[in-house]
Scaffold this active site. Structure first.
Site, PDB file in Angstrom:
ATOM      1  CB  CYS A  11      32.088  31.289  29.586  1.00 24.94           C
ATOM      2  SG  CYS A  11      30.808  32.251  31.027  1.00 24.94           S
TER       3      CYS A  11
ATOM      4  CB  CYS B   3      29.638  38.984  27.342  1.00 26.96           C
ATOM      5  SG  CYS B   3      29.283  38.435  29.453  1.00 26.96           S
TER       6      CYS B   3
ATOM      7  NE  ARG C   2      44.326  46.647  39.161  1.00 28.67           N
ATOM      8  CZ  ARG C   2      43.086  46.228  39.674  1.00 28.67           C
ATOM      9  NH1 ARG C   2      42.077  45.712  39.118  1.00 28.67           N
ATOM     10  NH2 ARG C   2      42.753  46.600  40.827  1.00 28.67           N
TER      11      ARG C   2
ATOM     12  CB  CYS D 260      41.388  40.775  43.237  1.00 33.85           C
ATOM     13  SG  CYS D 260      39.805  41.390  42.711  1.00 33.85           S
TER      14      CYS D 260
ATOM     15  CB  CYS E 175      44.144  39.572  39.399  1.00 32.24           C
ATOM     16  SG  CYS E 175      43.987  41.115  39.742  1.00 32.24           S
TER      17      CYS E 175
END
Length: 388
Positions: free
Chosen positions: A65, A69, A272, A142, A109
């Site tokens: 990526c 982060c 969740r 999702c 997901c």
């Protein structure tokens, strides 16, 4: 305890607690922990009974990526030894999703690393959604693909996506400390784009990154204002090879207090229990079911999770039940409003003779359990069966 009685009453009325009340939950002592769990459990049962929704992650594209982060094993410059692979083909992703659905997952997901999808990526994911829905009629899908560009949320909705996930992760005031390649406002905008397209918004947080109690309350209050239908609560998995590898700040007790605070602030949303529960809650995971109404089944994106059968056994042993495909997750007032919540109105010494050093002092952080962090080597992107 007057605080807990007040919070239960507010939760049953969908009334927002004060910041001071939310902070007070995080400041409660371990002696009061079961009282906190019992109080938040009343709010959870009011809106969700004893149902637990199962969700299943499929990592469509792993690693490499370009974003920085600090918490993420897939980040730019990460030295974590995770699986790295490019996009799964629709039939591969559908096959991976089937394992979760077979284990009882109601929602799949679909996640892909990266800053955000290109239009070609949206086409790929659309084909994957169609393949999954063709194979599993009624399953919720999702998507979690990063920052969205104009029109992409509408395209995902047209392809059959039910929801979109994009977490706020931490407070606006501290966001720049964990990520510099995009902003907190970028994340808020993507959630709002998903909502505007008619997708059910999913947005949550990561606890354990060295944040203060005030930071935690800030992000949860921001989520309440943003009003997603589901709020995943992740506990940092400190991967070796990432900037936060040494951040072992959580105890099982603190995790439970955080979950209780989230439930009091967001009483009628799908809370969740997400990544890191096995690492930080450990044997106290069943208590968390009194606070959350949703969990992930099996493995996560780049780390191993508890075996799917162990999850099912835990739910049954704790006196809860897996939510069936024919059951609407959200309370009637949220479902009827298309997801909107309508909520913006107005002790004793240890038993036995254990050695003194076997009992953690209040506030003492236990030794880091690096042995509990296992890189995922099975499931999507590999030739090995998943653990769902």
């Amino acid at each position: 305890m007057d605080l807990l009685n007040t919070l239960v009453d507010k939760g049953l009325r969908r009334e927002l607690p004060t910041r001071e009340e939310a902070l007070a939950v995080l400041a409660t002592s371990d002696d009061d922990l079961l009282d906190v769990v019992a109080a938040a459990g009343k709010v959870r049962r009011q809106w969700f009974g004893r149902r637990v929704k199962l969700n299943y992650l499929v990592n469509l594209k792993s690693g490499l990526c370009p974003e920085d982060c600090s918490y993420c094993s897939q980040r730019l410059g990460s030295k974590a030894g995770i699986l790295k692979y490019t996009w799964l083909k629709p039939d591969e992703a559908s096959k991976a999703a089937a394992a979760g659905v077979a284990g009882g997952a109601k929602r799949v997901c679909l996640v892909a690393s990266g800053r955000g999808p290109t239009d070609r990526d949206v086409d790929r994911v659309s084909e994957t959604i169609e393949a999954i829905k063709e194979r599993h009629e009624g399953v919720e899908v999702c998507a979690c693909l990063g920052l969205l560009s104009d029109g992409q949320a509408d395209r995902l909705r047209s392809a059959g996506a039910d929801a979109y996930n994009h977490n706020l992760n931490t407070s606006e005031g501290t966001y720049g400390d964990i990520t510099t390649t995009h902003t907190y406002a970028d994340r808020v905008e993507t959630v709002q784009q998903a909502q505007a397209a008619g997708l059910s918004a999913c947005s949550g947080l990561i606890a354990g990154m060295g944040e203060s109690d005030a930071d935690l309350v800030d992000v949860v209050f921001s989520l309440r204002e943003l009003d997603p239908d589901s709020v995943p609560v992740n506990f940092l998995i400190p991967f070796e090879g990432t900037p936060l590898a040494k951040e072992w700040n959580l105890t099982p007790q603190r995790c439970l207090r955080i979950l209780a605070m989230v439930r009091f602030v967001c009483p009628d949303v799908e809370v969740r229990l997400a990544g890191g529960r096995e690492v930080h809650l450990r044997s106290m995971q069943p208590l968390a079911l009194h606070l959350v109404n949703s969990i992930f089944l099996g493995d996560y994106l780049t780390s191993e999770g508890q075996a799917g059968q162990a999850d099912l056994d835990m739910i049954a042993d704790a006196g809860f039940e897996v939510e069936g495909a024919g059951t609407t997750t959200l309370p009637a007032h949220r479902a009827a409003a298309g997801g909107g919540c309508g909520s913006h109105d107005g002790g004793c010494a240890p038993c036995g003779d254990a050695p003194r050093d076997a009992v953690a002092e209040p506030g003492e952080v236990p030794a880091a359990r690096t042995d509990l962090v296992a890189v995922r080597r099975r499931g999507a992107g590999t030739d090995l069966a998943p653990n769902a």
